[in-house]
Structures are given as structure tokens and as C-alpha cells.
Scaffold this active site. Structure first.
Site, mmCIF file in Angstrom:
data_model
loop_
_atom_site.group_PDB
_atom_site.id
_atom_site.type_symbol
_atom_site.label_atom_id
_atom_site.label_comp_id
_atom_site.label_asym_id
_atom_site.label_seq_id
_atom_site.Cartn_x
_atom_site.Cartn_y
_atom_site.Cartn_z
ATOM 1 N N TYR A 1 0.751 -1.346 0.116
ATOM 2 C CA TYR A 1 0.011 -0.119 0.029
ATOM 3 C C TYR A 1 0.835 1.295 0.114
ATOM 4 C CZ TYR A 1 -2.607 3.601 2.367
ATOM 5 O OH TYR A 1 -3.108 4.910 2.826
ATOM 6 N N PRO B 1 -0.076 14.430 3.251
ATOM 7 C CA PRO B 1 -1.128 13.669 3.764
ATOM 8 C C PRO B 1 -0.974 12.137 3.174
ATOM 9 C CG PRO B 1 -2.027 15.293 2.142
ATOM 10 C CD PRO B 1 -0.345 15.344 2.453
ATOM 11 N N TRP B 2 -1.122 11.256 4.053
ATOM 12 C CA TRP B 2 -1.390 9.912 3.658
ATOM 13 C C TRP B 2 -2.136 9.412 4.769
ATOM 14 C CZ3 TRP B 2 0.519 5.327 6.192
ATOM 15 C CH2 TRP B 2 1.407 5.615 7.042
ATOM 16 N N SER C 1 -4.086 13.424 6.393
ATOM 17 C CA SER C 1 -4.838 12.938 5.635
ATOM 18 C C SER C 1 -6.480 12.891 6.104
ATOM 19 C CB SER C 1 -4.780 11.668 5.231
ATOM 20 O OG SER C 1 -5.787 10.996 4.420
ATOM 21 N N GLN D 1 -5.746 17.803 4.540
ATOM 22 C CA GLN D 1 -6.125 17.295 3.224
ATOM 23 C C GLN D 1 -7.536 16.893 3.406
ATOM 24 O OE1 GLN D 1 -6.550 13.850 2.849
ATOM 25 N NE2 GLN D 1 -7.473 14.123 0.545
ATOM 26 N N TYR E 1 -10.737 14.531 0.823
ATOM 27 C CA TYR E 1 -11.278 13.960 -0.223
ATOM 28 C C TYR E 1 -12.803 14.471 0.171
ATOM 29 C CZ TYR E 1 -7.691 10.778 -1.388
ATOM 30 O OH TYR E 1 -6.489 10.245 -1.695
ATOM 31 N N THR F 1 -8.250 17.466 -2.313
ATOM 32 C CA THR F 1 -7.537 16.524 -3.341
ATOM 33 C C THR F 1 -8.427 16.322 -4.812
ATOM 34 O OG1 THR F 1 -6.305 15.627 -1.731
ATOM 35 C CG2 THR F 1 -6.460 14.274 -3.831
ATOM 36 N N LYS G 1 -5.189 20.336 -4.388
ATOM 37 C CA LYS G 1 -3.947 19.530 -4.563
ATOM 38 C C LYS G 1 -4.229 18.415 -5.670
ATOM 39 C CE LYS G 1 -1.387 15.911 -1.816
ATOM 40 N NZ LYS G 1 -1.793 14.509 -2.312
ATOM 41 N N SER H 1 0.891 18.238 -7.885
ATOM 42 C CA SER H 1 1.060 16.621 -7.449
ATOM 43 C C SER H 1 -0.050 15.783 -8.518
ATOM 44 C CB SER H 1 0.238 16.563 -6.046
ATOM 45 O OG SER H 1 0.234 15.359 -5.594
ATOM 46 N N HIS I 1 -0.048 12.762 -6.782
ATOM 47 C CA HIS I 1 -0.436 11.670 -6.142
ATOM 48 C C HIS I 1 0.729 10.699 -5.785
ATOM 49 C CE1 HIS I 1 -4.341 11.125 -3.956
ATOM 50 N NE2 HIS I 1 -3.700 10.051 -3.547
ATOM 51 N N ASP J 1 4.572 18.346 -4.594
ATOM 52 C CA ASP J 1 5.047 16.960 -3.921
ATOM 53 C C ASP J 1 5.162 15.947 -5.077
ATOM 54 O OD1 ASP J 1 2.660 15.509 -4.343
ATOM 55 O OD2 ASP J 1 2.033 15.496 -2.578
ATOM 56 N N GLY K 1 8.505 12.651 -5.325
ATOM 57 C CA GLY K 1 9.562 12.300 -5.473
ATOM 58 C C GLY K 1 10.749 13.490 -4.928
HETATM 59 C C1 FNR Z 1 -0.797 9.121 -0.253
HETATM 60 N N1 FNR Z 1 -1.273 10.342 -0.728
HETATM 61 C C2 FNR Z 1 -2.500 10.929 -0.574
HETATM 62 N N2 FNR Z 1 -2.776 12.001 -0.781
HETATM 63 C C3 FNR Z 1 -3.950 12.793 -0.684
HETATM 64 O O1 FNR Z 1 -4.262 13.430 -0.911
HETATM 65 N N3 FNR Z 1 -4.656 11.921 0.546
HETATM 66 C C4 FNR Z 1 -4.455 10.681 0.864
HETATM 67 O O2 FNR Z 1 -5.004 10.306 1.742
HETATM 68 C C5 FNR Z 1 -3.333 10.096 0.708
HETATM 69 N N4 FNR Z 1 -2.815 8.728 0.872
HETATM 70 C C6 FNR Z 1 -1.604 8.377 0.702
HETATM 71 C C7 FNR Z 1 -1.430 7.108 0.948
HETATM 72 C C8 FNR Z 1 -0.139 6.534 0.876
HETATM 73 C C9 FNR Z 1 0.379 5.422 1.441
HETATM 74 C C10 FNR Z 1 0.789 7.498 0.278
HETATM 75 C C11 FNR Z 1 2.375 6.896 -0.220
HETATM 76 C C12 FNR Z 1 0.480 8.838 -0.443
HETATM 77 C C13 FNR Z 1 -0.574 11.159 -1.793
HETATM 78 C C14 FNR Z 1 0.570 12.020 -0.913
HETATM 79 O O3 FNR Z 1 -0.110 13.087 -0.158
HETATM 80 C C15 FNR Z 1 1.698 12.654 -1.831
HETATM 81 O O4 FNR Z 1 0.959 13.460 -2.783
HETATM 82 C C16 FNR Z 1 2.622 11.695 -2.312
HETATM 83 O O5 FNR Z 1 2.678 10.485 -1.522
HETATM 84 C C17 FNR Z 1 3.862 12.581 -2.548
HETATM 85 O O6 FNR Z 1 4.868 11.740 -3.387
HETATM 86 P P1 FNR Z 1 5.993 11.065 -2.647
HETATM 87 O O7 FNR Z 1 6.749 11.928 -1.730
HETATM 88 O O8 FNR Z 1 5.495 9.919 -1.871
HETATM 89 O O9 FNR Z 1 6.996 10.618 -3.800
#
Ligand code: FNR
Length: 336
Positions: free
Chosen positions: A18, A71-72, A100, A120, A122, A148, A208, A230, A232, A263, A265
Site C-alpha cells: 500500500y 498527507p497519507w 489526511s 487534506q 477528499y 484533493t 491538490k 501533485s 499523487h 510534491d 519524488g
Molecule cells: C498518499 N497520498 C495521499 N494524498 C491525499 O491527498 N490523500 C491521501 O489520503 C493520500 N494517501 C496516501 C497514502 C500513501 C500510502 C501514500 C504514499 C500517498 C499522496 C501524498 O499526499 C503525496 O501526494 C505523495 O505521497 C507524494 O509523493 P512521494 O513523496 O511519496 O513521492
């Protein structure tokens, strides 16, 4: 930062997948990282860098360097204290927290540890559910909302879908007990939703998930107070343009009307200064903070955050910039 061997032994493989996963072949995940390095640095020398200042403030959130944890959803999948541990580590280092809407810990507990944070969201179609969430997050200390918009569906790709389906997700503690998986997609999201949210939130709304200048202008016209460039983290559309390449077009279109964040990378201080030189006000870092939490809890998060601050300071010194506004596009050349 990646998962340590001990972390891999401890975590459910579906959780590992995940976090790591990208859509489709995963090409955009690796392309995002590689693209920052195509912005070659043209350092300035013979500048006084005895006093390099990295601190700033974005939407009222004080930052030791212009970096947020992205946010994740579901920090409790990797650590018992969930988002509270992340908040503590970030605050100790002075970095910002993007929380998140799929947070697995009650927002009041997160906010008490983090101080002002970026929320963040949804956007679920049920507006009463959203109003309740907004009240909760503002009371907990959210300084701004990041809506998002790049999630009209769950990204293609067997690994990612299978990972999501198997996750030990709980009902959301912040959305009246709704299953978090129901909060993720919005097929009808449009400019009118941005306008509604900007009215309902009472705090600035950023958008976003933008990688085009024309879309940034649509968001601004609908009332966005900021843009987050972004894709994502490559989890949605495999083959999407990288954010390192998309950022200049969006910055150009926005033309200084609102802050632009980015965001995807971004892994080290050199990437942070590249993004700022291209006109970003701040960056967000995703997966490395997930692994830092999994590996070391709040201390792990703090260590990574401290590293990013120190790395930004050193990178600034190396290019002859003692102030953030010395980071300008002439420091970069795109290697095609
Ligand atoms: C995310 N991302 C994400 N974005 C968002 O707007 N709401 C969310 O709930 C999530 N959930 C999420 C879960 C996981 C496991 C990851 C890895 C990513 C995307 C996140 O906010 C972001 O845009 C990217 O992770 C940036 O890229 P890098 O730094 O992981 O390469």
C-alpha cells in the site's frame, strides 16, 4: 528512507505494498524521483553564506524549513500511535503536517501534538458529513484545507488495488464512523465544489493534484487560495507528467496570485531548493515519512525531518543562497 528489515518483518505485506505502490507499472513513482535530478544545479560561489536562514511560514504554519509531511491515510497501519506520533516528531523538528482526511486517529489528539496543520480532504458528496468534518478539523487547529482533486477513481494496477482491498482499515474516527475507503473517490468533483468548500471552510482552501496551468487557473477562479502541484506520488495515473516538469507551467500560470506547493519524488535538501528555485513556496514529502514512522515512531519522524532541514540549509549554502528568496530559476538548467 525506506523500510528497515525489522519493519518488513513486522508489517503485513499488504501494508508495505500500500505504501510503496504506484499505479500501473509504477513508472511515475520512479520518474518523479529521477526528474528532480534533471534540474541540474548551477551553484553561485563567492557569496556570504555564514548565516543561512531556512525558516518561513505558509498559511500561518511556522516552518523550520519549507517542508511538510504529505498527507497519507492510515498512519496506525504502521504505528500504534498513528498520526499522533507523526505530529510529535514533526513538531519537534519544526516541519509542517499534512493530515489526511483518512487519518486513523482523532483530529483533536493530532492537533494537540502538531500545532497548526494542513488538513487534506477528499470531498464526500454528503455535505452534512463534510460540515461536521470541517468543524472538527478547524477546532483541532487546521490552518488550511487541501482539497484533493486527482482521485476520480482508485488508480489502475493490481498491486495497489489488492493492497487497498486487504487493508485492516477502521471506520474513520473523524467522519462519524464512515468506512474510510468510501471517502476516496469523487467522480463529479468540479469548480463549484471548490467554491462551496471555500465558503463552508472559513479557512483557506488549496487544491491538490494539479499538473497543468489551465487547471490551476480554473481552481483559482473558483476560489482556491493555493495550488499543490501533485500527481499523487504516481499512485493515480501511470505515465503522468512528473511534478518536477509540471511545476514551472503552473507557477507561470498562477503568476504569484497564490502560493504554489509541490510534491512527488522530493527526497532531499537539493530537491527542496530546486522546487523553491522554480517558484514553489513549500514542498511535501510522502513515502519517506511513512517509512520513518514505521521504522522509528515519532523519533524516526523527527530524525528524517531534522535531516531535511539540515539538508536544505547545506544545499542553500552550496548554491550561494543565504535566504529563501535567493533561490531563483537561474540556479537551474533542465537536462533533456
Ligand atoms: C498518499 N497520498 C495521499 N494524498 C491525499 O491527498 N490523500 C491521501 O489520503 C493520500 N494517501 C496516501 C497514502 C500513501 C500510502 C501514500 C504514499 C500517498 C499522496 C501524498 O499526499 C503525496 O501526494 C505523495 O505521497 C507524494 O509523493 P512521494 O513523496 O511519496 O513521492
Amino acid at each position: 528512507m525506506t523500510a528497515s528489515a525489522q519493519t518488513l518483518d513486522r508489517l503485513d505485506p499488504r501494508v508495505v505494498r500500500y505504501i510503496d505502490a504506484g499505479a500501473g507499472s509504477g513508472s511515475t513513482v520512479t520518474d518523479n524521483v529521477a526528474a528532480w535530478n534533471r534540474w541540474k544545479l548551477r551553484p553561485r560561489v563567492l557569496r556570504d553564506v555564514s548565516d543561512v536562514q531556512t525558516a518561513t511560514e505558509v498559511f500561518g504554519i511556522p516552518l523550520a524549513a519549507p517542508v511538510f509531511a504529505a498527507p497519507w491515510a492510515g498512519h496506525s497501519l504502521v504505528h500504534d500511535e498513528g498520526e499522533v506520533a507523526t505530529a510529535r516528531g514533526l513538531r519537534a523538528a519544526g516541519l509542517g503536517f499534512g493530515v489526511s482526511s483518512g487519518a486513523s486517529t482523532p483530529l483533536d489528539a493530532v492537533g494537540a501534538e502538531s500545532g497548526p496543520y494542513l488538513q487534506q480532504l477528499y470531498l464526500p458528496e454528503d455535505r452534512d458529513l463534510v460540515r461536521g468534518f470541517l468543524a472538527r478539523t478547524v477546532a483541532a487547529g487546521a490552518a488550511a484545507i487541501a482539497l484533493t482533486v486527482d482521485h476520480p477513481a482508485v488508480g489502475n494496477g493490481y498491486g495497489f488495488r489488492a493492497g487497498l482491498a486487504g487493508l485492516p482499515y477502521r471506520p474513520s474516527p473523524n467522519f462519524d464512523g464512515v468506512d474510510q475507503r468510501l471517502l476516496g473517490t469523487a467522480r463529479t468533483l468540479g469548480p463549484a465544489d471548490i467554491a462551496w468548500l471555500a465558503g463552508a471552510a472559513g479557512i483557506p482552501v488549496l487544491v491538490k493534484g494539479v499538473v497543468r496551468g489551465d487547471d490551476a487557473l480554473v481552481a483559482l477562479d473558483a476560489g482556491a487560495a493555493g495550488i499543490i502541484v501533485s500527481n499523487h506520488g504516481g499512485r493515480q495515473l501511470d505515465g503522468s507528467i512528473t511534478t518536477a516538469e509540471a511545476l514551472p507551467e503552473v507557477v507561470g500560470a498562477v503568476a504569484g496570485r497564490v502560493p504554489v506547493l509541490v510534491d512527488g519524488g522530493i527526497r532531499r535538501g537539493e530537491d527542496v531548493i530546486r522546487a523553491l528555485a522554480l517558484g514553489a513556496a513549500a514542498v511535501l514529502v510522502g513515502r519517506p515519512f511513512a517509512w520513518a514512522l514505521a521504522n522509528g515512531g515519532s523519533a524516526g519522524v523527527q530524525a528524517l525531518a531534522d535531516d531535511l532541514v539540515a539538508g536544505t540549509r547545506i544545499a542553500m549554502a552550496m548554491v550561494g543562497a543565504s535566504r529563501l528568496d535567493h533561490l531563483t530559476p537561474d540556479l537551474l538548467r533542465w537536462e533533456s
